[in-house]
Write a protein that holds these residues in place. Structure first.
Motif, PDB file in Angstrom:
ATOM      1  N   ARG A 121     -12.686 -24.164 -12.851  1.00  0.00           N
ATOM      2  CA  ARG A 121     -12.700 -22.911 -12.064  1.00  0.00           C
ATOM      3  C   ARG A 121     -11.229 -23.086 -11.331  1.00  0.00           C
ATOM      4  O   ARG A 121     -10.670 -21.911 -11.302  1.00  0.00           O
ATOM      5  CB  ARG A 121     -13.732 -22.992 -10.880  1.00  0.00           C
ATOM      6  CG  ARG A 121     -13.602 -21.645 -10.142  1.00  0.00           C
ATOM      7  CD  ARG A 121     -14.775 -21.716  -9.086  1.00  0.00           C
ATOM      8  NE  ARG A 121     -14.937 -22.739  -8.423  1.00  0.00           N
ATOM      9  CZ  ARG A 121     -15.856 -22.761  -7.502  1.00  0.00           C
ATOM     10  NH1 ARG A 121     -16.634 -21.857  -7.186  1.00  0.00           N
ATOM     11  NH2 ARG A 121     -15.895 -23.886  -6.597  1.00  0.00           N
ATOM     12  N   SER A 122     -10.693 -24.233 -10.760  1.00  0.00           N
ATOM     13  CA  SER A 122      -9.338 -24.186 -10.247  1.00  0.00           C
ATOM     14  C   SER A 122      -8.366 -24.017 -11.174  1.00  0.00           C
ATOM     15  O   SER A 122      -7.313 -23.671 -10.588  1.00  0.00           O
ATOM     16  CB  SER A 122      -9.287 -25.524  -9.316  1.00  0.00           C
ATOM     17  OG  SER A 122      -9.347 -26.623 -10.138  1.00  0.00           O
ATOM     18  N   GLN A 123      -8.465 -24.464 -12.189  1.00  0.00           N
ATOM     19  CA  GLN A 123      -7.409 -24.126 -13.347  1.00  0.00           C
ATOM     20  C   GLN A 123      -7.277 -22.759 -13.941  1.00  0.00           C
ATOM     21  O   GLN A 123      -6.042 -22.695 -14.410  1.00  0.00           O
ATOM     22  CB  GLN A 123      -7.626 -25.269 -14.331  1.00  0.00           C
ATOM     23  CG  GLN A 123      -7.597 -26.937 -14.075  1.00  0.00           C
ATOM     24  CD  GLN A 123      -8.190 -27.622 -15.049  1.00  0.00           C
ATOM     25  OE1 GLN A 123      -8.504 -27.452 -16.074  1.00  0.00           O
ATOM     26  NE2 GLN A 123      -8.138 -29.012 -14.771  1.00  0.00           N
ATOM     27  N   ILE A 124      -8.168 -22.055 -13.687  1.00  0.00           N
ATOM     28  CA  ILE A 124      -8.153 -20.598 -14.275  1.00  0.00           C
ATOM     29  C   ILE A 124      -7.012 -19.847 -13.154  1.00  0.00           C
ATOM     30  O   ILE A 124      -7.352 -19.766 -12.137  1.00  0.00           O
ATOM     31  CB  ILE A 124      -9.411 -19.920 -14.102  1.00  0.00           C
ATOM     32  CG1 ILE A 124     -10.263 -20.715 -15.141  1.00  0.00           C
ATOM     33  CG2 ILE A 124      -9.480 -18.598 -14.827  1.00  0.00           C
ATOM     34  CD1 ILE A 124     -11.998 -20.345 -15.120  1.00  0.00           C
ATOM     35  N   THR A 125      -6.098 -19.253 -13.816  1.00  0.00           N
ATOM     36  CA  THR A 125      -4.994 -18.919 -12.811  1.00  0.00           C
ATOM     37  C   THR A 125      -5.297 -17.326 -12.498  1.00  0.00           C
ATOM     38  O   THR A 125      -4.999 -16.734 -11.612  1.00  0.00           O
ATOM     39  CB  THR A 125      -3.806 -18.798 -13.595  1.00  0.00           C
ATOM     40  OG1 THR A 125      -3.725 -18.315 -15.018  1.00  0.00           O
ATOM     41  CG2 THR A 125      -3.251 -20.370 -13.636  1.00  0.00           C
TER      42      THR A 125
END
Length: 404
Positions: A121-125
């Motif tokens: 989730r944190s890697q989805i920009t």
């Protein structure tokens, strides 16, 4: 005495002749697959164990008349009223349904899986892309399924409860398709194939309706405001009687618990699709109606005596598990764009969901080896859904979100 010895000698000679003939047939059948396995092997010392395992697997899979032996063994187990086969590899519940299970006394840990979902989730920009987890149901249905005395339970539902609780704690949207399953209108004994771990196509269609309801609640997209696409009356249903032997049935033989009926469901209404897939450096593109682009009819032509993967009717939908799939619905160009990171239970559900979406992308982590977060960030999407069944809540299915 001499006559008794003579009979034993004749029996021994016949047994040796049988073994000799059987060995010749095995050599003829196994030679080419063994040769290919040998030639494709890496002979470094570190990979010796893997090479031996590959050759052993090839030999076991190419035994002459293998499934005749399996059927005979399964028949004997059924006559003996046995509830497990091959050291509990496959077990039978009190209703005659087959299950995969193992011995344990508690749920599996899931904190690492939760962390990987959080990392993804944190890697989805793109902050507008929503992330959800869809849990498909386990064949062990609480309040209904019972195992005979001595048959182990693997705590898959308890593992799933723990995992969903952890996801909710970190704010990940969850869809639990175990909820309402017994109120679906489908008889409980018909929710899953008895010879397979997959849900029946009718159950997957019900799950499609539940997912559409959930997405409408959180997104307000009104995917199917009139209820047309989620109405089973708008779909053709073709039933194949005693025509399907699932993955567990292929291990026990059809005489152990019988064969399953299989129902093919596809739209009555007009559809227009493009279906593109890639797997193991192979791929292709198909165009046409739902039944032309998203279904393969080859498994349907195989009868209930077929034990091969090519006869697996569950994989009539979307050609089974592919590393990458892109489904484009040409009649819904303004529909949502979705991506699924999934296992096989989600396959028919996703097929039906395509009727209300513009684009659906599928990634199977067992075969897709590229960076999933990079693909998500490079693709125009509205929603990403991760979907693995309770028994697949293991790190093998969660290679994404791993920090370097």
């Amino acid at each position: 005495m001499k006559r008794h010895i003579f009979k034993k000698m004749i029996a021994a000679v016949l047994f040796i002749v049988f073994l000799f003939a059987f060995s010749i047939q095995n050599v003829r059948l196994s030679y080419q697959p063994l040769k290919e396995a040998w030639q494709s092997s890496d002979f470094h010392f570190a990979s010796l164990k893997e090479t031996i395992s590959k050759l052993d697997h090839t030999m076991n899979e190419t035994v002459y008349e293998k499934f005749k032996f399996i059927e005979a063994y399964g028949f004997v187990q059924a006559v003996m009223d046995k509830n497990e086969e091959s050291n509990f590899e496959v077990v039978k519940d009190t209703e005659g349904q087959l299950h995969y299970t193992y011995f344990t006394n508690k749920p599996n840990p899931t904190s690492e899986l939760t962390e990987r979902v959080s990392n993804l989730r944190s890697q989805i920009t793109n902050q507008h892309v929503k992330l959800s987890y869809m849990l498909t149901p386990d064949k062990y249905i609480r309040g209904y399924t019972q195992f005979p005395l001595g048959i182990p339970y693997n705590y898959s539902n308890e593992t799933a409860d723990q995992f969903l609780s952890e996801l909710k704690q970190i704010g990940v949207d969850t869809i639990d398709l175990r909820e309402g399953l017994r109120e679906s209108g489908i008889p409980t004994q018909d929710l899953f194939f008895k010879t397979d771990h997959h849900w029946k196509i009718e159950t997957a269609f019900w799950g499609f309706g539940q997912l559409v309801k959930h997405l409408n609640q959180i997104d307000g997209n009104k995917l199917d405001p009139t209820g047309f696409y989620t109405n089973i009356d708008n779909y053709n249903k073709i039933e194949y009687k005693n025509a399907y032997i699932g993955s567990m049935g292929r291990k026990t033989g059809k005489y152990y618990t019988g064969a399953d009926d299989f129902t093919l469901i596809y739209p009555k209404f007009k559809t227009d699709y493009e279906f593109m897939f890639k797997s193991n450096q192979l791929g292709g593109t198909l165009n046409g109606r739902f039944e032309e682009a998203l279904l393969t009819t080859y498994p349907l032509r195989m009868d209930g005596n077929d034990y091969g993967l090519t006869g697996d009717k569950y994989f009539t939908y979307l050609y089974g598990n592919q590393a990458f799939v892109h489904i484009q619905n040409k009649d819904k160009k303004d529909g949502p764009k979705m991506l699924f990171i999934k296992d096989s239970l989600a396959v028919p559900l996703i097929s039906f969901l395509s009727t209300v979406c513009s684009d659906i992308y599928l990634l199977d982590p067992r075969y897709y080896k590229e960076d999933m977060a990079a693909f998500i960030n490079q693709t125009e999407l509205d929603h990403v859904i991760i979907s693995f069944s309770p028994q697949n809540l293991v790190t093998e299915f969660f290679p994404f979100g791993v920090k370097p």
